[in-house]
Scaffold this motif. Sequence first.
Motif, PDB file in Angstrom:
ATOM      1  N   ASN A  12       0.839  -1.189   0.000  1.00  0.00           N
ATOM      2  CA  ASN A  12       0.000   0.000   0.000  1.00  0.00           C
ATOM      3  C   ASN A  12       0.880   1.246   0.000  1.00  0.00           C
ATOM      4  N   ILE A  13       0.695   2.103  -0.997  1.00  0.00           N
ATOM      5  CA  ILE A  13       1.547   3.289  -1.134  1.00  0.00           C
ATOM      6  C   ILE A  13       0.978   4.499  -0.400  1.00  0.00           C
ATOM      7  N   ASN A  14      -0.132   4.335   0.312  1.00  0.00           N
ATOM      8  CA  ASN A  14      -0.830   5.491   0.883  1.00  0.00           C
ATOM      9  C   ASN A  14       0.016   6.272   1.883  1.00  0.00           C
ATOM     10  N   SER A  15       0.746   5.582   2.751  1.00  0.00           N
ATOM     11  CA  SER A  15       1.573   6.285   3.737  1.00  0.00           C
ATOM     12  C   SER A  15       2.634   7.131   3.056  1.00  0.00           C
ATOM     13  N   ALA A  16       3.260   6.571   2.012  1.00  0.00           N
ATOM     14  CA  ALA A  16       4.275   7.320   1.271  1.00  0.00           C
ATOM     15  C   ALA A  16       3.657   8.523   0.571  1.00  0.00           C
ATOM     16  N   TYR A  17       2.487   8.305  -0.035  1.00  0.00           N
ATOM     17  CA  TYR A  17       1.806   9.401  -0.740  1.00  0.00           C
ATOM     18  C   TYR A  17       1.380  10.509   0.220  1.00  0.00           C
ATOM     19  N   GLU A  18       0.763  10.133   1.330  1.00  0.00           N
ATOM     20  CA  GLU A  18       0.298  11.127   2.299  1.00  0.00           C
ATOM     21  C   GLU A  18       1.482  11.861   2.933  1.00  0.00           C
ATOM     22  N   GLY A  19       2.557  11.124   3.234  1.00  0.00           N
ATOM     23  CA  GLY A  19       3.731  11.750   3.832  1.00  0.00           C
ATOM     24  C   GLY A  19       4.388  12.758   2.899  1.00  0.00           C
ATOM     25  N   LEU A  20       4.538  12.374   1.644  1.00  0.00           N
ATOM     26  CA  LEU A  20       5.144  13.266   0.663  1.00  0.00           C
ATOM     27  C   LEU A  20       4.261  14.484   0.414  1.00  0.00           C
ATOM     28  N   SER A  21       2.957  14.251   0.296  1.00  0.00           N
ATOM     29  CA  SER A  21       2.023  15.357   0.053  1.00  0.00           C
ATOM     30  C   SER A  21       2.032  16.337   1.224  1.00  0.00           C
ATOM     31  N   PHE A  22       2.058  15.817   2.454  1.00  0.00           N
ATOM     32  CA  PHE A  22       2.103  16.684   3.638  1.00  0.00           C
ATOM     33  C   PHE A  22       3.372  17.522   3.649  1.00  0.00           C
ATOM     34  N   GLU A  23       4.489  16.888   3.351  1.00  0.00           N
ATOM     35  CA  GLU A  23       5.774  17.597   3.368  1.00  0.00           C
ATOM     36  C   GLU A  23       5.805  18.701   2.317  1.00  0.00           C
ATOM     37  N   ILE A  24       5.300  18.412   1.125  1.00  0.00           N
ATOM     38  CA  ILE A  24       5.279  19.408   0.051  1.00  0.00           C
ATOM     39  C   ILE A  24       4.363  20.575   0.408  1.00  0.00           C
ATOM     40  N   LYS A  25       3.169  20.267   0.918  1.00  0.00           N
ATOM     41  CA  LYS A  25       2.246  21.337   1.335  1.00  0.00           C
ATOM     42  C   LYS A  25       2.874  22.211   2.419  1.00  0.00           C
ATOM     43  N   ASN A  26       3.542  21.570   3.365  1.00  0.00           N
ATOM     44  CA  ASN A  26       4.144  22.285   4.489  1.00  0.00           C
ATOM     45  C   ASN A  26       5.283  23.193   4.039  1.00  0.00           C
ATOM     46  N   LYS A  27       6.194  22.669   3.237  1.00  0.00           N
ATOM     47  CA  LYS A  27       7.377  23.422   2.833  1.00  0.00           C
ATOM     48  C   LYS A  27       7.064  24.470   1.762  1.00  0.00           C
ATOM     49  N   MET A  28       6.008  24.233   0.970  1.00  0.00           N
ATOM     50  CA  MET A  28       5.646  25.193  -0.075  1.00  0.00           C
ATOM     51  C   MET A  28       4.511  26.114   0.353  1.00  0.00           C
ATOM     52  N   ASN A  29       4.065  25.973   1.600  1.00  0.00           N
ATOM     53  CA  ASN A  29       2.973  26.803   2.130  1.00  0.00           C
ATOM     54  C   ASN A  29       1.727  26.748   1.247  1.00  0.00           C
ATOM     55  N   LEU A  30       1.315  25.531   0.915  1.00  0.00           N
ATOM     56  CA  LEU A  30       0.149  25.329   0.062  1.00  0.00           C
ATOM     57  C   LEU A  30      -1.074  24.958   0.896  1.00  0.00           C
ATOM     58  N   ALA A  31      -2.226  25.465   0.495  1.00  0.00           N
ATOM     59  CA  ALA A  31      -3.467  25.054   1.151  1.00  0.00           C
ATOM     60  C   ALA A  31      -3.782  23.614   0.790  1.00  0.00           C
TER      61      ALA A  31
END
Length: 255
Positions: free
Chosen positions: A83-102
């Motif tokens: 299941n790739i969900n943890s990797a996907y959610e982790g990467l998406s969270f990190e990108i949103k956080n570092k790029m200040n995205l809603a």
Amino acid sequence: MKTIKEQALEWIKDYFYRNGNSQTKAVIGISGGKDSSTVAALCCEALGKNRVIGVMMPNGIQKDINDSIKLCDFLGIKNYTININSAYEGLSFEIKNKMNLAQTSLQHNTNTPARLRMTTLYSVAANLGNCRVSCNGNLSERLSGYFTIWGDGAGDFAPLAYLFKEEVVELGLAAGLPQELCIKPPSDGMSGKTDEESLGFTYDELRKVILKDTKNMDREKIRMITQKLDSMSFKRRLLNIPSFVPSDKNIKKFR
């Protein structure tokens, strides 16, 4: 189709002979659709089922994963569910956080899972050792650009790259697959739509435009498809995977 099947089997055998040895395995992402099912069936017949590894890669919950399980059971191949969900959610969270995205973009949400799946396939191959990863894309997807660069458009070998979607159905049936796996409407499994709903035209209409068989087609639909083909040419130029080409296909026509 019998001839095409025989040619495809010989091509797979030759590819693995030239790019491996008698123990080299094929690692195949199993989605439960006609493409991955057909590639898996061909590899089983060409190499033997003990040299075929199926990998199911849901992103959280996959509603049709039973089709993937059914395919692996039918062919009798060793398989893993990762299941790739943890990797996907982790990467998406990190990108949103570092790029200040809603929120992440639709392109990110659609393409990132496909790229993580290809990463997963190569990780499985690396841990097993002595493996080659399949690209399951077909000619209809290749021409319309309906694939993710470095995602499902990647791989070490591509048995279906020059077969239209309709030909894949025929080849899957010729390979002895259950009919329900061969006629299942193609879908990316992420958007909630079929491929044809997302594209705005059918794969049959695409094939007619490519083969210049447009006598009874709507002019606006022809224009839409032609525009799509032109706009996706940059993606096709990036594909340089060893691919099976049936003897009756002129490869220059599809570049």
